[in-house]
Write a protein that holds these residues in place. Sequence first.
Motif, PDB file in Angstrom:
ATOM      1  N   GLY A  16       0.810  -1.213   0.000  1.00  0.00           N
ATOM      2  CA  GLY A  16       0.000   0.000   0.000  1.00  0.00           C
ATOM      3  C   GLY A  16       0.842   1.261   0.000  1.00  0.00           C
ATOM      4  N   GLU A  17       0.167   2.389  -0.198  1.00  0.00           N
ATOM      5  CA  GLU A  17       0.793   3.712  -0.200  1.00  0.00           C
ATOM      6  C   GLU A  17       0.370   4.438   1.076  1.00  0.00           C
ATOM      7  N   PRO A  18       1.319   4.735   1.980  1.00  0.00           N
ATOM      8  CA  PRO A  18       0.958   5.310   3.270  1.00  0.00           C
ATOM      9  C   PRO A  18       0.843   6.828   3.302  1.00  0.00           C
ATOM     10  N   PHE A  19       1.019   7.505   2.165  1.00  0.00           N
ATOM     11  CA  PHE A  19       1.045   8.969   2.171  1.00  0.00           C
ATOM     12  C   PHE A  19      -0.236   9.557   2.772  1.00  0.00           C
ATOM     13  N   GLY A  20      -1.391   9.020   2.407  1.00  0.00           N
ATOM     14  CA  GLY A  20      -2.652   9.518   2.949  1.00  0.00           C
ATOM     15  C   GLY A  20      -2.729   9.372   4.455  1.00  0.00           C
ATOM     16  N   ALA A  21      -2.266   8.244   4.973  1.00  0.00           N
ATOM     17  CA  ALA A  21      -2.272   8.025   6.421  1.00  0.00           C
ATOM     18  C   ALA A  21      -1.332   9.008   7.118  1.00  0.00           C
ATOM     19  N   ILE A  22      -0.193   9.267   6.495  1.00  0.00           N
ATOM     20  CA  ILE A  22       0.776  10.203   7.072  1.00  0.00           C
ATOM     21  C   ILE A  22       0.203  11.615   7.090  1.00  0.00           C
ATOM     22  N   MET A  23      -0.399  12.038   5.967  1.00  0.00           N
ATOM     23  CA  MET A  23      -0.967  13.380   5.905  1.00  0.00           C
ATOM     24  C   MET A  23      -2.143  13.523   6.879  1.00  0.00           C
ATOM     25  N   GLY A  24      -2.905  12.451   7.044  1.00  0.00           N
ATOM     26  CA  GLY A  24      -3.987  12.473   8.014  1.00  0.00           C
ATOM     27  C   GLY A  24      -3.462  12.666   9.427  1.00  0.00           C
ATOM     28  N   TYR A  98     -17.247  24.960  -7.426  1.00  0.00           N
ATOM     29  CA  TYR A  98     -17.339  24.820  -5.981  1.00  0.00           C
ATOM     30  C   TYR A  98     -17.070  23.362  -5.603  1.00  0.00           C
ATOM     31  N   LEU A  99     -16.253  23.172  -4.568  1.00  0.00           N
ATOM     32  CA  LEU A  99     -15.999  21.831  -4.050  1.00  0.00           C
ATOM     33  C   LEU A  99     -16.189  21.848  -2.535  1.00  0.00           C
ATOM     34  N   ASP A 100     -16.963  20.905  -2.017  1.00  0.00           N
ATOM     35  CA  ASP A 100     -17.102  20.727  -0.582  1.00  0.00           C
ATOM     36  C   ASP A 100     -16.299  19.490  -0.207  1.00  0.00           C
ATOM     37  N   CYS A 101     -15.157  19.722   0.412  1.00  0.00           N
ATOM     38  CA  CYS A 101     -14.252  18.630   0.789  1.00  0.00           C
ATOM     39  C   CYS A 101     -14.200  18.445   2.300  1.00  0.00           C
ATOM     40  N   THR A 102     -15.185  18.973   3.005  1.00  0.00           N
ATOM     41  CA  THR A 102     -15.139  18.950   4.470  1.00  0.00           C
ATOM     42  C   THR A 102     -15.193  17.544   5.053  1.00  0.00           C
ATOM     43  N   GLU A 103     -15.781  16.601   4.347  1.00  0.00           N
ATOM     44  CA  GLU A 103     -15.917  15.244   4.883  1.00  0.00           C
ATOM     45  C   GLU A 103     -14.834  14.285   4.374  1.00  0.00           C
ATOM     46  N   LEU A 104     -13.893  14.798   3.595  1.00  0.00           N
ATOM     47  CA  LEU A 104     -12.867  13.945   2.985  1.00  0.00           C
ATOM     48  C   LEU A 104     -11.607  13.920   3.829  1.00  0.00           C
ATOM     49  N   PRO A 109      -8.863  15.762  -0.515  1.00  0.00           N
ATOM     50  CA  PRO A 109      -9.181  17.141  -0.909  1.00  0.00           C
ATOM     51  C   PRO A 109      -8.146  17.725  -1.882  1.00  0.00           C
ATOM     52  N   MET A 110      -6.873  17.495  -1.601  1.00  0.00           N
ATOM     53  CA  MET A 110      -5.832  18.005  -2.485  1.00  0.00           C
ATOM     54  C   MET A 110      -5.944  17.373  -3.870  1.00  0.00           C
ATOM     55  N   VAL A 111      -6.186  16.082  -3.931  1.00  0.00           N
ATOM     56  CA  VAL A 111      -6.310  15.386  -5.214  1.00  0.00           C
ATOM     57  C   VAL A 111      -7.467  15.970  -6.014  1.00  0.00           C
ATOM     58  N   ARG A 112      -8.603  16.165  -5.372  1.00  0.00           N
ATOM     59  CA  ARG A 112      -9.784  16.696  -6.081  1.00  0.00           C
ATOM     60  C   ARG A 112      -9.587  18.129  -6.534  1.00  0.00           C
ATOM     61  N   ILE A 113      -8.989  18.947  -5.679  1.00  0.00           N
ATOM     62  CA  ILE A 113      -8.751  20.346  -6.046  1.00  0.00           C
ATOM     63  C   ILE A 113      -7.792  20.434  -7.223  1.00  0.00           C
ATOM     64  N   LEU A 114      -6.692  19.706  -7.175  1.00  0.00           N
ATOM     65  CA  LEU A 114      -5.724  19.758  -8.279  1.00  0.00           C
ATOM     66  C   LEU A 114      -6.316  19.212  -9.569  1.00  0.00           C
ATOM     67  N   ALA A 115      -7.137  18.164  -9.470  1.00  0.00           N
ATOM     68  CA  ALA A 115      -7.778  17.608 -10.660  1.00  0.00           C
ATOM     69  C   ALA A 115      -8.730  18.630 -11.275  1.00  0.00           C
ATOM     70  N   ARG A 116      -9.510  19.313 -10.448  1.00  0.00           N
ATOM     71  CA  ARG A 116     -10.440  20.319 -10.970  1.00  0.00           C
ATOM     72  C   ARG A 116      -9.672  21.466 -11.624  1.00  0.00           C
ATOM     73  N   ARG A 132      -9.924  21.301   7.199  1.00  0.00           N
ATOM     74  CA  ARG A 132      -8.736  21.822   7.878  1.00  0.00           C
ATOM     75  C   ARG A 132      -7.916  22.628   6.880  1.00  0.00           C
ATOM     76  N   GLU A 133      -6.957  23.391   7.395  1.00  0.00           N
ATOM     77  CA  GLU A 133      -6.078  24.160   6.511  1.00  0.00           C
ATOM     78  C   GLU A 133      -5.244  23.185   5.686  1.00  0.00           C
ATOM     79  N   PRO A 134      -5.220  23.337   4.367  1.00  0.00           N
ATOM     80  CA  PRO A 134      -4.532  22.378   3.499  1.00  0.00           C
ATOM     81  C   PRO A 134      -3.046  22.707   3.329  1.00  0.00           C
ATOM     82  N   ILE A 135      -2.267  22.511   4.391  1.00  0.00           N
ATOM     83  CA  ILE A 135      -0.871  22.947   4.377  1.00  0.00           C
ATOM     84  C   ILE A 135      -0.037  22.290   3.288  1.00  0.00           C
ATOM     85  N   PHE A 136      -0.396  21.077   2.871  1.00  0.00           N
ATOM     86  CA  PHE A 136       0.386  20.412   1.841  1.00  0.00           C
ATOM     87  C   PHE A 136      -0.057  20.813   0.438  1.00  0.00           C
TER      88      PHE A 136
END
Length: 169
Positions: A16-24, A98-104, A109-116, A132-136
């Motif tokens: 697996g890819e742990p990046f999401g877990a690390i960023m979380g 408009y994107l609502d990423c509050t539940e992601l 959220p970063m993936v969806r924003i960059l894709a859009r 949360r503030e998207p520091i990454f």
Amino acid sequence: MNDLELDVRPILRHGGEPFGAIMGAVGRLAKGQRLKLYATFKPEPLFHVMASQGFASEASALEDGEWMVIFTPTDRDHVDAVEPNVDAPETWPDPAHYLDCTELDPPEPMVRILARLETMVDGEVLFALLGREPIFLFPELQARGHAWVGDLDEDGQAYRLMIRAGGRS
């Protein structure tokens, strides 16, 4: 304050890819709290990412070639200094998307924003609401030449972000 511990070795052992877990985990850190990460290898690419977000790293070899890394916050407020690429956001057009990423959970959220943003015309504006503030995300926006402004809403529960595609005016 206790360190927040995250063991990504099981994720890595199963391919697996742990990046999401690390960023979380980074998103859950209290102010000044350290992240203690366990991995099956020395995660050198992560050192640069974390340094750009205001974390120092200290890596220690464990048994069987595995590693423990402690990420210590040095200056988490530096992100605001990355944002001087906005001259006059009040002159921007109204958001076209408009994107609502509050539940992601990160990094979705970063993936969806960059894709859009990839589908948008230069000058179009995207409004995103995040949990949360998207520091990454900020260094990614800067690297791609997008302009942005953002802040927490009045009750501090959501982060509001406006991004103008295509760079500076």
